[in-house]
Design a protein around this motif. Structure first.
Motif, PDB file in Angstrom:
ATOM      1  N   ALA A 317      39.564  38.116  45.414  1.00 62.10           N
ATOM      2  CA  ALA A 317      39.985  38.139  44.012  1.00 62.10           C
ATOM      3  C   ALA A 317      40.822  39.348  43.648  1.00 62.10           C
ATOM      4  O   ALA A 317      41.695  39.264  42.783  1.00 62.10           O
ATOM      5  N   ASN A 318      40.586  40.498  44.294  1.00 60.64           N
ATOM      6  CA  ASN A 318      41.333  41.691  43.906  1.00 60.64           C
ATOM      7  C   ASN A 318      42.655  41.844  44.645  1.00 60.64           C
ATOM      8  O   ASN A 318      43.372  42.813  44.431  1.00 60.64           O
ATOM      9  N   GLY A 319      42.974  40.909  45.526  1.00 57.62           N
ATOM     10  CA  GLY A 319      44.258  40.968  46.216  1.00 57.62           C
ATOM     11  C   GLY A 319      44.312  41.982  47.329  1.00 57.62           C
ATOM     12  O   GLY A 319      45.308  42.073  48.027  1.00 57.62           O
ATOM     13  N   LEU A 320      43.251  42.759  47.513  1.00 58.11           N
ATOM     14  CA  LEU A 320      43.255  43.779  48.550  1.00 58.11           C
ATOM     15  C   LEU A 320      41.892  43.788  49.209  1.00 58.11           C
ATOM     16  O   LEU A 320      40.888  43.975  48.558  1.00 58.11           O
ATOM     17  N   LYS A 321      41.863  43.561  50.518  1.00 55.32           N
ATOM     18  CA  LYS A 321      40.587  43.577  51.238  1.00 55.32           C
ATOM     19  C   LYS A 321      40.544  44.827  52.089  1.00 55.32           C
ATOM     20  O   LYS A 321      41.349  45.006  52.986  1.00 55.32           O
ATOM     21  N   SER A 322      39.612  45.705  51.783  1.00 57.83           N
ATOM     22  CA  SER A 322      39.579  46.993  52.461  1.00 57.83           C
ATOM     23  C   SER A 322      38.868  46.893  53.791  1.00 57.83           C
ATOM     24  O   SER A 322      38.396  45.837  54.202  1.00 57.83           O
ATOM     25  N   ILE A 323      38.752  48.020  54.461  1.00 51.81           N
ATOM     26  CA  ILE A 323      38.095  48.063  55.766  1.00 51.81           C
ATOM     27  C   ILE A 323      36.599  47.850  55.680  1.00 51.81           C
ATOM     28  O   ILE A 323      35.929  47.805  56.703  1.00 51.81           O
ATOM     29  N   THR A 324      36.062  47.722  54.459  1.00 54.53           N
ATOM     30  CA  THR A 324      34.619  47.513  54.357  1.00 54.53           C
ATOM     31  C   THR A 324      34.201  46.132  54.849  1.00 54.53           C
ATOM     32  O   THR A 324      33.060  45.936  55.217  1.00 54.53           O
ATOM     33  N   PHE A 325      35.078  45.153  54.820  1.00 57.22           N
ATOM     34  CA  PHE A 325      34.787  43.811  55.302  1.00 57.22           C
ATOM     35  C   PHE A 325      33.563  43.196  54.612  1.00 57.22           C
ATOM     36  O   PHE A 325      32.900  42.332  55.159  1.00 57.22           O
ATOM     37  N   ASP A 326      33.244  43.618  53.406  1.00 57.33           N
ATOM     38  CA  ASP A 326      32.121  43.047  52.669  1.00 57.33           C
ATOM     39  C   ASP A 326      32.524  41.731  52.015  1.00 57.33           C
ATOM     40  O   ASP A 326      33.707  41.425  51.871  1.00 57.33           O
ATOM     41  N   ASN A 327      31.516  40.968  51.571  1.00 52.73           N
ATOM     42  CA  ASN A 327      31.788  39.809  50.741  1.00 52.73           C
ATOM     43  C   ASN A 327      32.364  40.270  49.410  1.00 52.73           C
ATOM     44  O   ASN A 327      31.873  41.221  48.807  1.00 52.73           O
ATOM     45  N   VAL A 328      33.416  39.588  48.950  1.00 47.90           N
ATOM     46  CA  VAL A 328      33.985  39.875  47.633  1.00 47.90           C
ATOM     47  C   VAL A 328      34.232  38.552  46.929  1.00 47.90           C
ATOM     48  O   VAL A 328      34.264  37.488  47.545  1.00 47.90           O
ATOM     49  N   THR A 329      34.411  38.636  45.630  1.00 47.72           N
ATOM     50  CA  THR A 329      34.702  37.433  44.854  1.00 47.72           C
ATOM     51  C   THR A 329      36.029  36.831  45.318  1.00 47.72           C
ATOM     52  O   THR A 329      36.971  37.548  45.630  1.00 47.72           O
ATOM     53  N   SER A 330      36.085  35.507  45.340  1.00 45.58           N
ATOM     54  CA  SER A 330      37.289  34.822  45.816  1.00 45.58           C
ATOM     55  C   SER A 330      38.106  34.273  44.651  1.00 45.58           C
ATOM     56  O   SER A 330      37.660  34.261  43.502  1.00 45.58           O
ATOM     57  N   LYS A 331      39.313  33.819  44.976  1.00 46.73           N
ATOM     58  CA  LYS A 331      40.142  33.122  43.999  1.00 46.73           C
ATOM     59  C   LYS A 331      41.032  32.127  44.736  1.00 46.73           C
ATOM     60  O   LYS A 331      41.271  32.257  45.941  1.00 46.73           O
ATOM     61  N   ILE A 332      41.508  31.145  44.028  1.00 47.22           N
ATOM     62  CA  ILE A 332      42.468  30.176  44.559  1.00 47.22           C
ATOM     63  C   ILE A 332      43.847  30.521  43.999  1.00 47.22           C
ATOM     64  O   ILE A 332      43.996  30.812  42.809  1.00 47.22           O
ATOM     65  N   VAL A 333      44.853  30.495  44.865  1.00 50.13           N
ATOM     66  CA  VAL A 333      46.209  30.898  44.495  1.00 50.13           C
ATOM     67  C   VAL A 333      47.175  29.762  44.825  1.00 50.13           C
ATOM     68  O   VAL A 333      47.004  29.044  45.820  1.00 50.13           O
TER      69      VAL A 333
END
Length: 449
Positions: A317-333
């Motif tokens: 969802a935030n457009g940037l996935k860091s090196i943490t590789f954690d689960n984050v909220t998703s979005k459809i584009v």
């Protein structure tokens, strides 16, 4: 005569009753002959709930040893779990410490793949340690509600690479950027390269437990493995992963647009899955610069001159996935005209098959995004595999293992390789696969209420 027989019988019943009662008396920690085991059992009893304590098979304890004489811990199995769940208690300079350990998702006897889960007795520390071929490749840990993920990479000789600590990187959704956490894991040097057997991971990555197991059964007891020079800091090196995307769209409203196409015997349905690999011409690349590639889908419904297509993909969802590789909220584009390097098209489906695809797309769009465990490629492949069309088999994407030995699981490059293999094999799906191109994907028809 009856009374004479009855009295001895009553006495016998009473003796038997009290004998059985004595045998079935609750087992107490004080029953142990080994003082350390008694101390450990009492420690567990004071740390966990009554039901948790009663779930342990205290009589079946196993010692963990640093060497032939020095005991450094003890394991109490959870009843009925076949040794796959247990409590461990260990000695430290400041006293005893303990964790719950779950190895039910870990393949211990074969290739040593899977996940080891630990939880402190207090519940304030948790870890999930991922193993690939006996090497630790990822550690997710939570301490007092604060999470951190460490991803380990290895050199050509199996050595762990060096670290990158906290760094601020900017992305399209944040002018101030994102401050990445420090990524460091304590490790050890020794004569044995397999880190799977380390007590270090049983105790939430405590540097007090850098000893390795040297037995065929790693769950029973340990033997010292510090023969290579003692403890040190083993660290990892990772680049941030930048996933650029547009604004999120309402997939449900886009699916609604298919209702604008008449449904009758003349209606046709199709689906295309695309993969855009990070580095054109090199599907083995996992990351090119900061780009991990992308996979996306086009669904099309047509009747005569009326056609609606929707092209979309799954993103963090935030457009940037860091090196943490954690689960984050998703979005459809909206991925209309997105670049691709390979694709597979199902040119004809039934209405029911098409509805399965749209239903799966909507359901899976609610998943969290995880660069390793559920990313754009997993999403696109799930939609493709939700339909069963004669001549088209489900896509099976092999894990993408980098030369350094890290398993990145499903990636756009892995999807490219799978499609290329199917194309080369020349089966029924081959005519519908295109590989080795630099083209742009399908269109999108907007949103409908």
């Amino acid at each position: 005569m009856k009374k004479f027989v009855l009295l001895p019988l009553i006495a016998l019943v009473l003796v038997t009753y009290f004998a059985c009662t004595k045998n079935e008396a609750p087992f107490t920690p004080e029953s142990f002959k080994d003082p350390f085991v008694s101390e450990a059992a009492n420690f567990v009893k004071g740390q966990v709930s009554t039901s948790e304590f009663e779930s342990l098979d205290l009589q079946g304890y196993s010692l963990m040893k640093k060497n032939e004489k020095e005991v450094i811990g003890v394991r109490f199995n959870v009843k009925g779990k076949d040794g796959k769940q247990f409590a461990v208690v260990g000695k430290t300079a400041s006293g005893l410490t303990g964790n719950w350990v779950d190895v039910s998702e870990l393949d211990a006897n074969a290739s040593k793949n899977g996940t080891l889960a630990t939880r402190s007795f207090s519940g304030d520390k948790r870890s999930n340690v991922s193993f690939t071929e006996g090497r630790v490749t990822k550690v997710n840990s939570t301490v007092n509600g604060k999470s951190k993920t460490t991803v380990l990479r290895y050199g050509p000789n199996g050595e762990r690479l060096k670290t990158s600590t906290g760094a601020r990187i900017s992305g399209p959704d944040s002018e101030e950027g994102i401050w990445l956490p420090e990524v460091t894991v304590y490790g050890y040097y020794n004569n044995y390269s397999v880190s799977y057997f380390s007590l270090f991971y049983y105790f939430n990555q405590s540097p007090s437990y850098t000893y390795t197991y040297q037995t065929t059964d790693p769950y029973i007891y340990g033997y010292g493995g510090g023969g290579g020079g003692g403890s040190s800091t083993a660290v990892v090196e990772l680049a941030p992963v930048e996933i650029l995307s547009g604004p999120s769209v309402d997939l449900n409203k886009r699916i609604n647009c298919f209702g604008n196409v008449p449904t009758n015997a003349s209606t046709t349905y199709s689906m295309t899955v695309y993969t855009d690999i990070p580095e054109d011409g090199n599907p083995s690349t996992v990351l090119y610069g900061t780009n991990p590639g992308h996979a996306f889908v086009t669904l099309t419904k047509t009747n005569g001159s009326t056609t609606v297509s929707q092209t979309f993909g799954f993103y963090p969802a935030n457009g940037l996935k860091s090196i943490t590789f954690d689960n984050v909220t998703s979005k459809i584009v909206n991925d209309a005209s997105h670049e691709y390097n390979a694709k597979i098209t199902i040119p004809s489906m039934t209405e029911a098959q098409f509805n399965n695809a749209t239903s799966t797309a909507l359901t899976k769009s609610g998943n969290s995004y995880d660069l390793n465990d559920y990313n754009c490629t997993d999403y696109a492949v799930d939609i493709f595999n939700s339909v069963s069309v004669p001549g088209f088999s489900p896509l099976s994407i092999p894990d993408h293992v980098a030369p350094a030995g890290v398993n990145y699981k499903t990636t756009p490059g892995g999807l490219y390789k799978a499609l290329n293999q199917l194309k080369t094999a020349g089966g029924s799906m081959a005519p519908y696969i295109t590989v080795g191109v630099d083209a742009n994907g399908g269109a999108s028809g907007g949103e409908c209420n």
